[in-house]
Design an enzyme around this catalytic site. Structure first.
Site, short mmCIF file in Angstrom:
data_model
loop_
_atom_site.label_atom_id
_atom_site.label_comp_id
_atom_site.label_asym_id
_atom_site.label_seq_id
_atom_site.Cartn_x
_atom_site.Cartn_y
_atom_site.Cartn_z
N GLU A 37 27.69 23.30 -15.34
CA GLU A 37 27.71 22.18 -14.17
C GLU A 37 28.42 21.04 -14.37
OE1 GLU A 37 25.78 22.98 -11.31
OE2 GLU A 37 25.22 25.00 -12.03
N GLY B 117 20.61 33.44 -8.19
CA GLY B 117 21.76 33.99 -7.51
C GLY B 117 21.55 35.21 -6.78
N GLU C 242 16.53 32.11 -1.00
CA GLU C 242 16.69 33.23 -1.87
C GLU C 242 17.74 32.77 -2.69
OE1 GLU C 242 14.99 36.55 -1.96
OE2 GLU C 242 15.78 35.70 -3.99
N GLY D 126 28.01 32.78 -8.85
CA GLY D 126 29.11 33.48 -8.27
C GLY D 126 29.25 33.88 -6.93
N LYS E 108 18.28 24.63 -5.14
CA LYS E 108 17.19 24.41 -6.30
C LYS E 108 16.87 23.28 -6.51
CE LYS E 108 20.44 26.27 -7.55
NZ LYS E 108 21.61 26.94 -8.11
N LYS F 265 14.32 26.60 -11.00
CA LYS F 265 14.16 27.79 -10.40
C LYS F 265 12.78 28.07 -10.83
CE LYS F 265 18.99 28.66 -11.14
NZ LYS F 265 19.88 29.17 -11.99
#
Ligand code: HSE
Length: 430
Positions: free
Chosen positions: A192, A136, A131, A304, A107, A207
């Site tokens: 992060e 996610g 995507e 995840g 992103k 995003k």
């Protein structure tokens, strides 16, 4: 035998390993759905010796992802290296230069360089798909690009950083202050490497900028996203907001106003009974509003191994099936450079303040609001603490500039103790 689609996976962290796992475990399903086998031919990562729990022995190994992107036996480069530029961008540029389609979960890179990369790919009739970069496992890029292609998009909203939603939910449930919950989230490995990406709203802002580009046919404008993180949200405000029927969320909103694109990622109040208000923990939600379809709500895991690899596979399958979609839903060269909205759309606001408990104090606050043309919707006063009284006001819809003027006027009255806190209330049908 039909020609297989050959993948080169650059980056074997959580997501890359997840992609390998799905390609290995679901080979028959993918081949049946794509009408051709989907295979991995080469992989690249920094550490070859690490046991990732998947069998990589059948794949060529490249230490350098750029070399992987140049291989003749790779049709699609899957960039899962990460980082806004550096090796990730070099890999994508090398892939495009060598005529290969690209799938990425990056992103930050696309928020900053998406326009130039998409134009470069599209000049060569190549796919650059992303995507997995937004929310996610939630297929919101495809929903906007394909499912809602016939709609004028009226508003895009999203809780798109699971870490922030976890922190805010935990603060509310446990009554713990931000710093304590931040430390917990860090210990749990939720943050992060640079926590500001999460708590500063940057990751979620990336995003939002990508979704806004598809929704409004505009060039990605990350710098135009008004960013405010969650560091200043207090347990008191979360609790008071709940008293008034709201939840505090790090909410992204993008909408096209008459004067330009309004895009903001900031702590907002949403009705507790709305789908966004009911989103607890490290989950994501994307809400899309189109003129024909009305409101679409998508909820799911924003990070995840499985969820993110699932999103990567959706792009791989799109390419395997021979579908050709522009990166941002229309040719990148046709995206408009859009004006940024000035000031933002009017909204109700939650205003929390502490007042000196003396005659006429509240009247002065009400007068300051009234003089800025702001009407009070609801008000609540809490128990006094020594000589101060806590007051909450929910305003009717107002422009932020008028509210700021009213707050300045309040500060000149001499009845405030400390600074007021003002949070936008996003109006959402329940
Ligand atoms: N750090 C992000 C989150 C996931 O907490 O949602 C990656 O974008």
């Amino acid at each position: 035998m039909t020609t297989p689609l050959r993948l080169g996976i650059a980056g074997l962290g959580t997501v890359g390993t997840g992609v390998v796992r799905i390609v290995q475990a679901r080979a028959d399903l993918l081949a049946a759905r794509a009408g051709r086998p989907v295979e991995i031919t080469a992989v690249s990562a920094r550490d070859r010796s690490r046991d990732r729990g998947v069998d990589l022995s059948g794949y060529a190994w490249e230490a350098d992802p750029v070399a992987l992107a140049a291989r003749d036996d790779v049709d699609v480069v899957v960039e899962l290296v990460g980082g806004e530029a550096g090796p990730a961008k070099d890999t994508v540029e090398a892939a495009i230069a060598r005529g290969k389609d690209v799938v990425t979960a990056n992103k930050a890179m696309l928020a900053l360089y998406g326009q130039e990369l998409a134009e470069a790919a599209e000049r060569k009739d190549l796919a650059l798909r992303f995507e997995a970069a937004v929310a996610g496992g939630i297929p919101c890029v495809k929903a906007l690009t394909e499912g809602l292609a016939g709609n004028r998009i009226e508003r895009v909203m999203g809780v798109m950083n699971g870490t922030c939603n976890y922190i805010l939910t935990r603060m509310e449930d446990a009554g713990l202050p931000y710093d304590t919950v931040f430390a917990e989230a860090k210990a749990l490995g939720y943050l992060e490497a640079d926590p500001q990406l999460d708590v500063g709203g940057i990751d979620a802002g990336h995003k939002l900028a990508l979704l806004a580009s598809i929704a409004y046919g505009t060039r990605v404008d990350f710098d135009g996203v008004l960013l405010e993180g969650i560091e200043r949200v207090s347990v008191a405000d979360i609790r008071h907001a709940a008293d008034m029927g709201f939840k505090v969320k790090l909410l992204g909103v993008a909408q096209m106003n008459e004067d330009g694109l309004e895009a903001r990622m900031s702590p907002c109040l949403v009705p507790a009974t709305s789908p966004l208000g009911q989103l607890d923990g490290a989950t994501n939600m994307v809400v899309l509003e189109g003129d024909a379809v009305g409101q679409i709500v998508m909820r799911g895991a924003g990070a995840g191994e499985g969820p993110t690899a699932s999103a990567v596979l959706s792009d791989i399958m799109e390419i395997a099936r021979g579908t050709r979609l522009s990166t941002f839903g229309q040719p990148a060269a046709s995206l408009r450079a859009v004006a940024r909205a000035q000031g933002g759309s009017p909204a109700p606001y939650y205003v929390r303040m502490d007042l000196e408990d003396r005659p006429g104090a509240l009247a002065k606050i009400a007068a300051a609001l009234g003089e800025s043309g702001i009407s009070i919707d609801r008000m609540r006063q809490y128990d006094h603490v020594e000589t101060t009284a806590r007051v909450l006001i929910v305003t009717h819809r107002t422009a932020r500039v008028d509210l700021d003027r009213a707050i300045s006027a309040m500060q000149r009255t001499g009845v405030l103790v400390g600074d007021p806190v003002a949070l936008r209330i996003e109006e959402i049908p329940s």
